[in-house]
Design a protein around this motif. Sequence first.
Motif, PDB file in Angstrom:
ATOM      1  N   ARG A  58       9.576   3.456  -4.929  1.00  0.00           N
ATOM      2  CA  ARG A  58       8.128   3.630  -4.790  1.00  0.00           C
ATOM      3  C   ARG A  58       7.735   4.325  -3.484  1.00  0.00           C
ATOM      4  NH1 ARG A  58       4.791   0.449  -8.179  1.00  0.00           N
ATOM      5  NH2 ARG A  58       5.980  -0.746  -9.717  1.00  0.00           N
ATOM      6  N   PRO A  86       0.821  -1.216   0.000  1.00  0.00           N
ATOM      7  CA  PRO A  86       0.000   0.000   0.000  1.00  0.00           C
ATOM      8  C   PRO A  86       0.853   1.265   0.000  1.00  0.00           C
ATOM      9  CG  PRO A  86      -0.726  -1.545   1.701  1.00  0.00           C
ATOM     10  CD  PRO A  86       0.590  -2.050   1.187  1.00  0.00           C
ATOM     11  N   GLU A  87       0.266   2.348  -0.446  1.00  0.00           N
ATOM     12  CA  GLU A  87       0.954   3.641  -0.457  1.00  0.00           C
ATOM     13  C   GLU A  87       1.369   4.021   0.966  1.00  0.00           C
ATOM     14  OE1 GLU A  87       0.102   8.240  -1.999  1.00  0.00           O
ATOM     15  OE2 GLU A  87      -1.420   6.667  -2.215  1.00  0.00           O
ATOM     16  N   LYS A  88       2.549   4.558   1.101  1.00  0.00           N
ATOM     17  CA  LYS A  88       3.119   5.003   2.382  1.00  0.00           C
ATOM     18  C   LYS A  88       3.322   3.862   3.376  1.00  0.00           C
ATOM     19  CE  LYS A  88       1.242   9.704   2.113  1.00  0.00           C
ATOM     20  NZ  LYS A  88       0.423  10.742   2.804  1.00  0.00           N
ATOM     21  N   GLY A  92       1.086   5.448   7.078  1.00  0.00           N
ATOM     22  CA  GLY A  92       0.561   4.322   6.315  1.00  0.00           C
ATOM     23  C   GLY A  92       0.626   3.046   7.125  1.00  0.00           C
TER      24      GLY A  92
END
Length: 409
Positions: free
Chosen positions: A222, A59-61, A271
């Motif tokens: 990323r 997932p993002e962060k 996150g």
Amino acid sequence: MNTIDKVRNLRISDYNYPLPDQRIAKHPLADREQCKLLHYNVGGEISEGHFYDVPGLLPEKAMLVYNNTRVINARLRFRKATGSTIEIFCLEPVAPADYQLIFQTTQSCTWLCLVGNSKRWKQGPLSQQLEVEGKTVTVEANRGERRGNSFEIEFTWNGDVTFASILEAIGEIPIPPYLNRGTEASDSADYQTVYSHIDGSVAAPTAGLHFTDEVLAECDKRGIIRRELTLHVGAGTFQPVKSESIGEHEMHHEFISVQRSLLMDLINADGPVVAVGTTSVRTLESLYYVGQVLEENPDADEEMLTVKQWMPYSTPCEITTKKALQNIVDYLDRHNADAYMGSTQLMIAPGFQYRIISGMITNFHQPQSTLLLLVSAFVGENNWRMLYDYALDHDFRFLSYGDACLFLK
């Protein structure tokens, strides 16, 4: 029935599945990141890919937390004059009791060890002569006090060399017993993660074996946050649950170390936290209970801060996760310490409430193992079998050198 009784009454036979020997990976793939990956968002569909897909699936962060422990050459063999071979397996340091210090000792140190063929070792020291750093060194092992199935073994040696050098010269990497083969030269590299650098484990945190420098670089690209902790994996990780109910199984203690900076990152995380391996899971989830003890006893001593096996099921959880972590930070600040160091015996089984992690990367574990209980507690009691049946039906490779899973909530 209250929570602790429900958990203690869980039958280990309900966590069994057929695992043919040919499905146990005896060696890793030549390219670690090419192994298969089973991806499951809890409550969703199963998908499969390869381990190099992990950075794009996180997932993002997300914060990826992995165990930086390094496997030591813990298995030593001594041959008696009669021809008998005595195997000594170093488990944990006794004198000095600190991992870092014991590897730097010269002349003598004491370890808690398993002893193979111990009946042949009646009395007196075992000795072996070897070359260490260009010097001829004689190492002696003297058996001391018995502690359960283990013995205190004092090692003495001549020459100005460290015990780390002794292990490097005389010891072997202790690969898991379920591989049913001897240690090979390739295991010295294969059975270490690419980020291992803190000596102390007698078994690898095997979920991390799939990572390569390229996969880690892609995580960085990323924006995945990468952080480290330390749990020195003990031989107890292979200990089967022999009792019918898990309440009669005693979990092993393991040394953990978590930097203050990681605690602050966990407090301020934007996150989800994704743990690499069950060792990282157990370390992170243990922190909540350390913080909970400190809530009531800010000046708790080392023994009080040891995370006991059944703590999560017997102690009311009345503070937030962030408050628990802040309690540890405050404790470290009061003691001018940079890291929390302690011991955990945490048992994670169905009925456990995860408080820190939202995902894990792990392997496929042995039937009727505490590691399978941990996975079941995360994915759901009815889901672990579905996932393992899928893996068996789709030619996934199992255990330490096998394929990987990414579980997310």
